[in-house]
Design a protein around this motif. Structure first.
Motif, PDB file in Angstrom:
ATOM      1  N   ILE A  64      -8.947 -39.534  16.591  1.00 40.48           N
ATOM      2  CA  ILE A  64     -10.746 -40.655  16.602  1.00 40.48           C
ATOM      3  C   ILE A  64     -10.132 -42.428  15.947  1.00 40.48           C
ATOM      4  O   ILE A  64      -9.034 -41.713  14.911  1.00 40.48           O
ATOM      5  N   GLY A  65     -10.840 -43.317  16.059  1.00 36.30           N
ATOM      6  CA  GLY A  65      -9.891 -44.549  15.096  1.00 36.30           C
ATOM      7  C   GLY A  65     -11.415 -45.138  14.349  1.00 36.30           C
ATOM      8  O   GLY A  65     -12.362 -45.603  15.349  1.00 36.30           O
ATOM      9  N   LEU A  66     -11.501 -45.798  13.257  1.00 38.55           N
ATOM     10  CA  LEU A  66     -12.383 -46.840  12.482  1.00 38.55           C
ATOM     11  C   LEU A  66     -11.782 -47.686  12.079  1.00 38.55           C
ATOM     12  O   LEU A  66     -10.811 -47.592  11.092  1.00 38.55           O
ATOM     13  N   ARG A  67     -13.112 -48.394  12.367  1.00 41.48           N
ATOM     14  CA  ARG A  67     -11.828 -50.292  12.161  1.00 41.48           C
ATOM     15  C   ARG A  67     -13.575 -50.483  10.777  1.00 41.48           C
ATOM     16  O   ARG A  67     -14.183 -50.490  11.125  1.00 41.48           O
ATOM     17  N   ALA A  68     -12.639 -51.224  10.608  1.00 41.64           N
ATOM     18  CA  ALA A  68     -13.543 -51.824   9.130  1.00 41.64           C
ATOM     19  C   ALA A  68     -12.413 -53.577   9.168  1.00 41.64           C
ATOM     20  O   ALA A  68     -11.455 -52.888   9.666  1.00 41.64           O
ATOM     21  N   ASP A  69     -13.280 -54.682   9.297  1.00 43.92           N
ATOM     22  CA  ASP A  69     -12.510 -55.666   9.281  1.00 43.92           C
ATOM     23  C   ASP A  69     -12.263 -56.363   7.435  1.00 43.92           C
ATOM     24  O   ASP A  69     -13.137 -56.206   6.864  1.00 43.92           O
ATOM     25  N   LEU A 103     -15.233 -47.828   3.963  1.00 48.31           N
ATOM     26  CA  LEU A 103     -14.010 -47.035   5.294  1.00 48.31           C
ATOM     27  C   LEU A 103     -12.573 -46.655   4.071  1.00 48.31           C
ATOM     28  O   LEU A 103     -12.216 -45.313   4.188  1.00 48.31           O
ATOM     29  N   LEU A 104     -12.996 -47.272   3.099  1.00 49.45           N
ATOM     30  CA  LEU A 104     -11.850 -46.089   2.523  1.00 49.45           C
ATOM     31  C   LEU A 104     -12.400 -45.244   1.578  1.00 49.45           C
ATOM     32  O   LEU A 104     -11.965 -44.601   1.368  1.00 49.45           O
ATOM     33  N   GLY A 105     -13.778 -45.472   1.077  1.00 47.06           N
ATOM     34  CA  GLY A 105     -14.589 -44.121   0.612  1.00 47.06           C
ATOM     35  C   GLY A 105     -14.509 -43.073   1.817  1.00 47.06           C
ATOM     36  O   GLY A 105     -14.276 -42.057   1.376  1.00 47.06           O
ATOM     37  N   ASP A 149      -8.077 -41.499  21.146  1.00 47.92           N
ATOM     38  CA  ASP A 149      -9.266 -41.599  22.322  1.00 47.92           C
ATOM     39  C   ASP A 149     -10.176 -42.686  22.098  1.00 47.92           C
ATOM     40  O   ASP A 149     -10.582 -42.990  23.607  1.00 47.92           O
ATOM     41  N   ALA A 150     -10.493 -42.902  20.997  1.00 47.76           N
ATOM     42  CA  ALA A 150     -11.641 -43.427  20.929  1.00 47.76           C
ATOM     43  C   ALA A 150     -11.685 -44.479  19.841  1.00 47.76           C
ATOM     44  O   ALA A 150     -11.534 -43.847  18.794  1.00 47.76           O
ATOM     45  N   VAL A 151     -11.963 -45.457  19.857  1.00 48.45           N
ATOM     46  CA  VAL A 151     -12.236 -46.210  18.377  1.00 48.45           C
ATOM     47  C   VAL A 151     -13.513 -46.845  18.181  1.00 48.45           C
ATOM     48  O   VAL A 151     -14.323 -47.121  19.351  1.00 48.45           O
ATOM     49  N   TYR A 152     -14.295 -46.685  16.802  1.00 43.92           N
ATOM     50  CA  TYR A 152     -15.836 -47.214  16.401  1.00 43.92           C
ATOM     51  C   TYR A 152     -15.994 -48.066  15.341  1.00 43.92           C
ATOM     52  O   TYR A 152     -14.425 -48.377  14.349  1.00 43.92           O
ATOM     53  N   ALA A 153     -17.022 -49.026  15.270  1.00 43.99           N
ATOM     54  CA  ALA A 153     -16.675 -49.875  13.890  1.00 43.99           C
ATOM     55  C   ALA A 153     -18.497 -49.409  13.814  1.00 43.99           C
ATOM     56  O   ALA A 153     -19.462 -49.604  14.315  1.00 43.99           O
ATOM     57  N   ILE A 154     -18.321 -50.515  12.211  1.00 41.70           N
ATOM     58  CA  ILE A 154     -19.874 -50.659  11.441  1.00 41.70           C
ATOM     59  C   ILE A 154     -19.810 -52.209  10.879  1.00 41.70           C
ATOM     60  O   ILE A 154     -18.819 -52.813  10.468  1.00 41.70           O
ATOM     61  N   HIS A 155     -21.702 -52.981  11.706  1.00 44.96           N
ATOM     62  CA  HIS A 155     -21.393 -54.632  10.456  1.00 44.96           C
ATOM     63  C   HIS A 155     -22.157 -53.807  10.065  1.00 44.96           C
ATOM     64  O   HIS A 155     -23.530 -53.416  10.648  1.00 44.96           O
ATOM     65  N   ASN A 156     -22.988 -54.051   8.971  1.00 44.79           N
ATOM     66  CA  ASN A 156     -24.030 -54.770   8.133  1.00 44.79           C
ATOM     67  C   ASN A 156     -24.853 -55.546   8.998  1.00 44.79           C
ATOM     68  O   ASN A 156     -23.998 -56.898   9.647  1.00 44.79           O
ATOM     69  N   LEU A 157     -26.245 -55.528   9.163  1.00 48.80           N
ATOM     70  CA  LEU A 157     -27.738 -56.894   9.288  1.00 48.80           C
ATOM     71  C   LEU A 157     -28.948 -56.665   8.418  1.00 48.80           C
ATOM     72  O   LEU A 157     -29.062 -56.365   8.490  1.00 48.80           O
TER      73      LEU A 157
END
Length: 383
Positions: A64-69, A103-105, A149-157
């Protein structure tokens, strides 16, 4: 120091030392060092300043991939708190400091507990704001060097209640494209318009005709789009009919099909108007972001994890789409995945709009992000 205190400290340090896209030297090195201290394998300079951390546990080949900018914006910060930007004219006005810290946490907690079977890829991406970072990491082999296999990301709003989560299968956010039209004529003396050709009249006709593209070329049901003219400039003056008009604008749409229709329709309008007036034109169309399209299965996984963290009543898994754009869209064209939006707060507590000089990430939602990542991994890579 608790993990929450550490995540807040990371977030505020990054906020205080913001860096523009592809200049994230300090941020990426900090991220890499933190990951190495956690015992995580680190790969630097993926997509120029990007970082990939790899954590394996057990024998499963699932991943699994977890992405942060990580990048900041060229905005002069107007906040006065202790962690305000020390880099003049650059600030984290979009919350990428919070995304990186969350993501570091999560990496810290997953490395500590090892409560999964498979491989987690922690993807820290540069230059999201200009739509270049995801492309750069992909070009550097993000999905060919490693089997994700799959990649996910979060953004605040901001504007969504603190910690609430929204997402949807299919198109969550729009594509963003810009266009530029040059109408090239002879111009002339303002008192003798018959002795030349007038690009202003043609440009005005183009602007008016373009208003029919969405209403007459796209489906009102499933091809929602926006076309905005944002600039109209000439090289004329008070008594001079110009020889050139430059028209610039922005388009948003939710499907690739609508995007291609808009690109072709704009040129058709421009060509027709210029041909009828006997003037020349130049037309360029540039796509900066594709529409962000969540895959069905991965969206359900994201909703499940979110509900376990914040509760079912605080998760909307079928929200309305947003006309904002995100370069995570390019990663979602490589592998399936899901992008979620997490409420930064309403009003004075987290409600300041993104890209605003008074914005700040709401530290109260940091652990929601950490726990969401942890639960998502433990569910998808369950032992």
């Amino acid at each position: 120091m608790t993990i929450e205190q550490q995540v807040i400290a990371w977030r505020r340090h990054i906020h205080k030392h913001p860096e523009f896209g592809f200049e994230e030297q300090l941020t990426s090195e900090m991220v890499a060092r933190c990951l190495e201290e956690m015992g995580i394998e680190v790969h630097r300079n993926i997509g120029k300043t990007g970082v990939v951390g790899i954590l394996k546990c057990g024998s499963s080949e699932r991943s699994i991939g977890l992405r942060a900018d990580m990048d900041a914006l060229h905005i002069k910060e107007q906040n006065c708190f202790a962690h305000a930007s020390v880099h003049e004219g650059v600030m984290h006005a979009c919350g990428h400091d919070g995304h990186t810290a969350m993501l570091l946490g999560a990496a810290h907690e997953l490395a500590r507990t090892h409560n999964f079977d498979g491989t987690v890829y922690f993807i820290f991406q540069p230059c999201e704001e200009h739509g270049l970072g995801a492309k750069a990491m992909i070009a550097d082999g993000l999905f060919t060097r490693w089997n994700i296999d799959a990649v996910y990301a979060i953004h605040n709003l901001p504007g969504i209640a603190e910690g609430h989560i929204v997402t949807r299968p299919g198109s969550l956010m729009a594509s963003e494209s810009s266009f530029e039209i040059d109408v090239i004529a002879t111009g002339g003396h303002a008192a003798l318009p018959h002795m030349g050709t007038d690009p202003i009249v043609v440009g005005a006709q183009i602007v008016t005709a373009m208003q029919t593209i969405v209403s007459r070329n796209l489906s009102a049901i499933d091809e929602t789009a926006v076309i905005s003219i944002t600039e109209f400039t000439t090289n004329g003056t008070v008594n001079v009919i110009p020889s050139q008009v430059k028209i610039k604008g922005d388009t948003r749409s939710f499907t690739d099909e609508a995007l291609h229709k808009i690109e072709a329709a704009i040129e058709r309008v421009v060509k027709g108007q210029c041909l009828s007036a006997g003037v020349e034109y130049k037309y360029t169309f540039n796509n900066s972001f594709l529409s962000t399209i969540n895959s069905d299965k991965e969206t359900q996984h994201a909703i499940s994890a979110a509900q376990k963290v914040v509760g079912e009543d605080q998760v909307n898994g079928n929200c309305q789409p947003f006309t904002i754009s995100e370069d995570f869209s390019f990663m979602l064209r490589e592998v399936p995945g899901c992008y979620i939006l997490m409420g930064n707060g309403i009003g004075e507590c987290g409600g300041t709009a993104l890209h605003n000089p008074n914005y700040d990430f709401n530290d109260k939602i940091l652990m929601n992000g950490v726990k969401y990542w942890q639960v998502l991994v433990e569910e998808q890579l369950a032992k």
